[in-house]
Scaffold this active site. Structure first.
Site, mmCIF file in Angstrom:
data_model
loop_
_atom_site.group_PDB
_atom_site.id
_atom_site.type_symbol
_atom_site.label_atom_id
_atom_site.label_comp_id
_atom_site.label_asym_id
_atom_site.label_seq_id
_atom_site.Cartn_x
_atom_site.Cartn_y
_atom_site.Cartn_z
ATOM 1 N N GLU A 270 1.050 -1.092 0.019
ATOM 2 C CA GLU A 270 0.266 0.361 -0.269
ATOM 3 C C GLU A 270 1.195 1.194 -0.869
ATOM 4 O O GLU A 270 1.714 1.751 1.225
ATOM 5 C CB GLU A 270 -0.948 0.096 1.455
ATOM 6 N N CYS A 304 -1.810 9.299 2.651
ATOM 7 C CA CYS A 304 -1.935 8.399 1.830
ATOM 8 C C CYS A 304 -3.337 8.602 0.563
ATOM 9 O O CYS A 304 -2.860 8.767 -0.746
ATOM 10 C CB CYS A 304 -1.511 6.962 1.373
HETATM 11 C C1 UN1 Z 1 -3.210 5.965 4.750
HETATM 12 O O1 UN1 Z 1 -2.917 7.123 5.251
HETATM 13 O O2 UN1 Z 1 -1.719 5.319 4.969
HETATM 14 O O3 UN1 Z 1 -9.054 6.742 3.396
HETATM 15 C C2 UN1 Z 1 -3.990 5.336 5.613
HETATM 16 C C3 UN1 Z 1 -8.779 7.656 4.851
HETATM 17 C C4 UN1 Z 1 -8.359 6.383 6.153
HETATM 18 C C5 UN1 Z 1 -6.601 6.146 5.933
HETATM 19 C C6 UN1 Z 1 -5.732 6.860 5.740
HETATM 20 N N1 UN1 Z 1 -8.782 5.787 6.538
HETATM 21 O O4 UN1 Z 1 -7.850 8.819 4.706
#
Ligand code: UN1
Length: 516
Positions: A270, A304
């Site tokens: 990921e 992310c």
């Molecule tokens: C991340 O930034 O690694 O959808 C995960 C989202 C959160 C998870 C982000 N539930 O922004």
């Protein structure tokens, strides 16, 4: 623990100590080590953690493998009971752990608490899942035969997590891995060891209660390794580790992926996102403004799933972008523990430099930069607060093609819907995406095979803030892995296709004759 916002150095340290005590962490584990931990709120030191040596890490992985051989035999719904207890521990300590996340990462308090809520949610999901690890029964072409699938525990699961979701990403992986019958070994980000210590303490409490109820939870079922790249490589290369789920940059994934492939271990990757939204002529602009502001500026641009590219239709460009600029200029930047703050600090000086380099590159490419400057906060000279940056670009060039882990939103104008779909997909990453429209044809086209090529595609919702019930992950340089909900659990198990003959003859498949 005190709920008062703190700005003086000694108070923040005291606050961290009180939280760790409340979370049941042994003082020696966060005070007596050699590895310095800092808070991005002020830049000050808030702990010293002991690094795990290579031999200790190897021993923990061996112990996890021994534990796996016992845990795989515990019935899945009983394994679910351990996760139910972990969910209870998290519920009881949500406030303390959420606050510690805010202090260690610098995210605002509602997001720190929201992160712990994600952990609780995935525990609930995994408890239900522990009674639903279903295989198919498949029609067979042979008389008096039955064909079916069984799902079995896989082995030691390595989890490598990033600073920005220091504990939720661990929870997505470990709640599933544990109900699936695997043991877990976690290498948290070296920037966030305190929340990892606290989480492990909660796991230990859940294990203790599980044992008091008569549950079988072998020693070594869950371990944490503290350290940098060397420890991560040891985990990735260890022959006992069947699966590594790694969250972080595309650069990290490029290092991890081939190493796992080399020994045919499984990977869930990921990695980077470069998430976009399209604002169409029919968009509800109030709703859109709200969605974009959170997705682009929330968590100081350090998710992310953060929105990084915005395509606005020419017919609404002036109206919408001027409103957005006002939102950028007025958003409160400051101490994330103060309730009126919306944007906390960047994680460290390197993140600040990365942001400034991207803005310089944008200017060099002809972009008009609004905001992005450093914000001075009293008592926090060593911290890196910034005003989020909105950058108007003529085209998707230069820094727009890369993920910069900071609050920088590149805004571009479009005129043709089909053309903007192509531009939307014309980058290397493929995590999350959105369209704001009330035109059914555009919404459905965005979801279609010629639409968004991302793992997550939304209508009238920003790209960030996904719920745990869906599978989470993305395509292309995002790595292709899926974590969390839907049937992501299958990546944590091995599948066996089983055929049984309950007749007295042995018909061969495909009509083959082989009479000896
Ligand atoms: C991340 O930034 O690694 O959808 C995960 C989202 C959160 C998870 C982000 N539930 O922004």
């Amino acid at each position: 623990a005190s709920t008062k916002p703190q700005s003086q150095r000694s108070d923040l340290q005291g606050h961290v100590d009180a939280l760790l005590r409340e979370l049941g962490v042994n003082r020696a584990h966060y005070r007596d080590g050699t590895f310095r931990v800092h808070t991005p709120i002020t830049g000050e030191t808030i702990g010293h953690v002991q690094e795990t040596s290579a031999s200790e890490a190897a021993a923990a992985i061996e112990a996890a493998h021994t534990a796996f051989r016992v845990w795989r035999l515990v019935p899945a719904p009983k394994r679910g009971e351990l996760i139910r207890l972990l969910g209870e521990e998290l519920r009881a300590k949500k406030e303390a752990l959420g606050r510690l996340v805010s202090i260690e990462v610098g995210k605002i308090l509602s997001e720190g608490l929201g992160e712990v809520q994600e952990m609780i949610d995935i525990c609930d999901f995994a408890v239900g899942l522990s009674r639903q690890l279903y295989g198919l029964t498949i029609a067979t072409e042979r008389a008096e035969h039955r064909m079916m699938e069984s799902w079995h525990p896989l082995g030691v699961t390595g989890i490598i997590s990033a600073f920005n979701f220091p504990v939720a990403v661990w929870a997505w992986n470990s709640a599933l891995a544990l109900v699936c019958g695997n043991s877990i070994v976690w290498k948290p980000s070296e920037k966030t060891p305190l929340t990892a210590l606290a989480t492990e303490a909660l796991v230990e409490r859940a294990v203790k209660r599980f044992r008091q109820e008569g549950g079988v939870a072998p020693d070594g079922l869950s371990a944490v390794l503290f350290g940098g790249r060397d420890i991560g490589e040891l985990l990735v290369d260890h022959a006992r580790v069947a699966l590594v789920s790694a969250t972080g940059s595309t650069e990290m994934g490029r290092a991890v992926g081939p190493r796992l492939a080399k020994r045919f271990a499984r990977a869930i990757l990921e990695l980077g996102g470069n998430n976009a939204a399209i604002v169409a002529p029919t968009a509800d602009l109030d709703l859109t403004l709200h969605g974009i502001a959170f997705a682009a500026m929330g968590t100081a641009g350090q998710r992310c799933t953060t929105l990084r590219r915005l395509f606005v239709h020419e017919s609404v460009y002036e109206t919408f972008v001027s409103r957005l600029k006002r939102a950028y200029a007025s958003v409160t930047v400051g101490n994330p523990l103060q309730t009126d703050t919306l944007v906390g600090p960047l994680i460290d000086a390197a993140a600040y430099r990365g942001m400034q380099n991207a803005l310089d590159a944008a200017r060099a490419a002809g972009g008009a930069v609004h905001g992005g400057e450093r914000v001075a906060i009293e008592g926090a000279a060593d911290a890196h607060y910034v005003r989020p940056a909105l950058v108007e670009m003529a085209a998707q060039t230069g820094p727009v093609e890369h993920e910069t882990f900071a609050p920088v939103l590149y805004v571009m104008k479009y005129s043709d819907f089909n053309a903007v779909l192509e531009v939307h997909n014309a980058i290397a990453q493929g995590l999350s995406s959105s369209i704001f429209t009330n035109d059914l044809r555009e919404a459905e086209a965005f979801f279609s095979a010629r639409g968004s090529d991302c793992g997550i595609a939304n209508v009238n919702i920003g790209p960030s803030g996904a719920e745990i019930g869906g599978a989470f992950g993305g395509e292309k340089e995002t790595g292709g892995g899926r974590e969390s909900g839907s049937d992501a659990w299958k990546a944590y198990m091995r599948r066996a296709t089983n055929t049984i003959n309950y007749g007295r003859t042995l018909p061969l498949a495909q009509g083959v004759k082989f009479d000896v």
